[in-house]
Design an enzyme around this catalytic site. Sequence first.
Site, PDB file in Angstrom:
ATOM      1  N   ALA A 156     -11.970   1.214  -4.552  1.00 27.96           N
ATOM      2  CA  ALA A 156     -11.362   0.050  -3.911  1.00 27.96           C
ATOM      3  C   ALA A 156     -12.474  -0.883  -3.469  1.00 27.96           C
ATOM      4  O   ALA A 156     -13.447  -0.452  -2.835  1.00 27.96           O
ATOM      5  CB  ALA A 156     -10.507   0.495  -2.737  1.00 27.96           C
ATOM      6  N   GLU A 185      -7.413  13.524 -14.586  1.00 34.80           N
ATOM      7  CA  GLU A 185      -7.999  12.393 -13.851  1.00 34.80           C
ATOM      8  C   GLU A 185      -9.462  12.687 -13.568  1.00 34.80           C
ATOM      9  O   GLU A 185      -9.813  13.773 -13.109  1.00 34.80           O
ATOM     10  CB  GLU A 185      -7.231  12.214 -12.533  1.00 34.80           C
ATOM     11  CG  GLU A 185      -7.787  11.100 -11.675  1.00 34.80           C
ATOM     12  CD  GLU A 185      -6.908  10.832 -10.462  1.00 34.80           C
ATOM     13  OE1 GLU A 185      -5.679  10.720 -10.623  1.00 34.80           O
ATOM     14  OE2 GLU A 185      -7.462  10.768  -9.352  1.00 34.80           O
TER      15      GLU A 185
HETATM   16  P1  FAD Z   1       1.651  -0.060  -2.376  1.00 36.21           P
HETATM   17  O1  FAD Z   1       2.678   0.438  -3.327  1.00 36.21           O
HETATM   18  O2  FAD Z   1       1.372  -1.518  -2.377  1.00 36.21           O
HETATM   19  O3  FAD Z   1       2.122   0.419  -0.933  1.00 36.21           O
HETATM   20  C1  FAD Z   1       1.270   0.323   0.211  1.00 36.21           C
HETATM   21  C2  FAD Z   1       2.143   0.316   1.465  1.00 36.21           C
HETATM   22  O4  FAD Z   1       2.793  -0.957   1.608  1.00 36.21           O
HETATM   23  C3  FAD Z   1       3.275   1.336   1.471  1.00 36.21           C
HETATM   24  O5  FAD Z   1       3.439   1.774   2.782  1.00 36.21           O
HETATM   25  C4  FAD Z   1       4.492   0.562   0.994  1.00 36.21           C
HETATM   26  O6  FAD Z   1       5.691   1.116   1.479  1.00 36.21           O
HETATM   27  C5  FAD Z   1       4.213  -0.832   1.550  1.00 36.21           C
HETATM   28  N1  FAD Z   1       4.651  -1.892   0.615  1.00 36.21           N
HETATM   29  C6  FAD Z   1       4.378  -1.939  -0.713  1.00 36.21           C
HETATM   30  N2  FAD Z   1       4.852  -3.073  -1.268  1.00 36.21           N
HETATM   31  C7  FAD Z   1       5.452  -3.747  -0.267  1.00 36.21           C
HETATM   32  C8  FAD Z   1       6.112  -4.999  -0.217  1.00 36.21           C
HETATM   33  N3  FAD Z   1       6.246  -5.773  -1.313  1.00 36.21           N
HETATM   34  N4  FAD Z   1       6.587  -5.414   0.997  1.00 36.21           N
HETATM   35  C9  FAD Z   1       6.415  -4.650   2.099  1.00 36.21           C
HETATM   36  N5  FAD Z   1       5.799  -3.430   2.097  1.00 36.21           N
HETATM   37  C10 FAD Z   1       5.310  -2.988   0.930  1.00 36.21           C
HETATM   38  N6  FAD Z   1      -7.127   4.389  -4.490  1.00 36.21           N
HETATM   39  C11 FAD Z   1      -8.281   3.846  -4.936  1.00 36.21           C
HETATM   40  O7  FAD Z   1      -8.937   3.105  -4.189  1.00 36.21           O
HETATM   41  N7  FAD Z   1      -8.754   4.092  -6.197  1.00 36.21           N
HETATM   42  C12 FAD Z   1      -8.079   4.868  -7.079  1.00 36.21           C
HETATM   43  O8  FAD Z   1      -8.512   5.054  -8.204  1.00 36.21           O
HETATM   44  C13 FAD Z   1      -6.854   5.470  -6.645  1.00 36.21           C
HETATM   45  N8  FAD Z   1      -6.135   6.265  -7.474  1.00 36.21           N
HETATM   46  C14 FAD Z   1      -4.906   6.734  -7.082  1.00 36.21           C
HETATM   47  C15 FAD Z   1      -4.140   7.483  -7.998  1.00 36.21           C
HETATM   48  C16 FAD Z   1      -2.873   7.936  -7.649  1.00 36.21           C
HETATM   49  C17 FAD Z   1      -2.053   8.713  -8.666  1.00 36.21           C
HETATM   50  C18 FAD Z   1      -2.352   7.654  -6.348  1.00 36.21           C
HETATM   51  C19 FAD Z   1      -0.989   8.128  -5.958  1.00 36.21           C
HETATM   52  C20 FAD Z   1      -3.123   6.951  -5.423  1.00 36.21           C
HETATM   53  C21 FAD Z   1      -4.394   6.481  -5.777  1.00 36.21           C
HETATM   54  N9  FAD Z   1      -5.193   5.740  -4.904  1.00 36.21           N
HETATM   55  C22 FAD Z   1      -6.389   5.201  -5.321  1.00 36.21           C
HETATM   56  C23 FAD Z   1      -4.777   5.569  -3.505  1.00 36.21           C
HETATM   57  C24 FAD Z   1      -3.968   4.302  -3.257  1.00 36.21           C
HETATM   58  O9  FAD Z   1      -4.747   3.161  -3.545  1.00 36.21           O
HETATM   59  C25 FAD Z   1      -3.531   4.321  -1.784  1.00 36.21           C
HETATM   60  O10 FAD Z   1      -2.552   5.305  -1.594  1.00 36.21           O
HETATM   61  C26 FAD Z   1      -3.118   2.984  -1.189  1.00 36.21           C
HETATM   62  O11 FAD Z   1      -3.112   3.124   0.233  1.00 36.21           O
HETATM   63  C27 FAD Z   1      -1.729   2.517  -1.574  1.00 36.21           C
HETATM   64  O12 FAD Z   1      -1.648   2.129  -2.871  1.00 36.21           O
HETATM   65  P2  FAD Z   1      -0.202   1.857  -3.535  1.00 36.21           P
HETATM   66  O13 FAD Z   1      -0.443   1.313  -4.879  1.00 36.21           O
HETATM   67  O14 FAD Z   1       0.680   3.020  -3.375  1.00 36.21           O
HETATM   68  O15 FAD Z   1       0.293   0.671  -2.545  1.00 36.21           O
END
Ligand code: FAD
Length: 310
Positions: A53, A19
């Site tokens: 973001a 990455e």
């Molecule tokens: P989600 O899966 O949407 O979850 C967010 C929260 O909402 C969780 O608590 C979940 O339980 C809850 N939730 C999810 N869907 C629902 C639903 N339908 N109904 C109710 N609750 C729900 N961030 C950046 O800005 N740029 C990057 O390039 C970046 N790269 C990353 C790479 C990796 C491998 C990882 C693991 C994270 C990365 N992040 C990055 C961080 C990430 O954007 C954050 O962790 C963010 O806070 C959550 O993203 P997510 O896609 O896990 O969110």
Amino acid sequence: MASVKLTEKMKDRQLLSFELFPPKTEKGMENLPGTISHLMAYQPDYISCTYGAGGGNVGANREVCQMIKDAGTVPVTHFTVIKNTKQGMKDQMDQYLAEGVDHILALRGDIPRGETTTCGDFNYATDLVKFIRDSYGDRFEIAVAGSPEGHIACRSLEADVAVLKMKQDNGADYIMTQLCWDMEQFKRWLDMIWTAGVTMPVDVGVMPILDMKATINMALSRNGCVMDRELSRLISKYWIFPDPFDSNPPFEDDQRAQKKEDFRKAGIEYTIRQIDQYRALGVDGIHLYALNKWKDVAEIIDASGMKTLI
Ligand code: FAD
């Protein structure tokens, strides 16, 4: 269909990937192709590039994706819904496809400071996955984030696992995990997701332990993750910060530099042991957060035998 199916490759063997993040300076951008070419010596199955973001660094993200493509491997772009409208997302996806980028890590992103929503059209990564599948069929291969300790803001680990299943049902192909140093928790999480019917391959995100401040910052300020006994012991053994109760600085500069170097060496050994444990669990890939540094990454891969041991 996406040009290369990483999930097909995962059926045959554990993948290795890196990455990178788009450098903030021109000089950083100039140096990045060199870094990528050093990393290419390890024949990574893909290299991913982070996405700020709010979309602040979209141009640089696309440039880095092209550098990865030019170097001869698959670029996987991260993508978040923060401050993005549906039309804006569609325009960006079209552009990625036009530039030959058809692998995406679909994320929500962190809620901007002082806000309570994403300030965009979607609230969650589940919405983004559905949107990409509905709009583009199988032209993108879609990865999603998984948090072995639960996302920092999740209601419960069970709720977070249910979200992961929803991502799969909405069309996601595989999981890239958040860093997790607590191996027992990682095993429990694997059992939990399998029980919940999640069959997506698991590509494990590994953050190399190189710098004490960065390690503590990553664990505490952003993700709230557990540092296991071994990691806590290393931090304690090579502690570099001044004692707040001591008016005299505890170390001379050269002592501090030595401690930092000793910590880096011990951290590399720790990282290798973690990789060994993940590989022994039969995960589908090791995704090293290369942090735009190739020398440390090379040291880890060479010493771990990841490319030479069967
Ligand atoms: P989600 O899966 O949407 O979850 C967010 C929260 O909402 C969780 O608590 C979940 O339980 C809850 N939730 C999810 N869907 C629902 C639903 N339908 N109904 C109710 N609750 C729900 N961030 C950046 O800005 N740029 C990057 O390039 C970046 N790269 C990353 C790479 C990796 C491998 C990882 C693991 C994270 C990365 N992040 C990055 C961080 C990430 O954007 C954050 O962790 C963010 O806070 C959550 O993203 P997510 O896609 O896990 O969110």
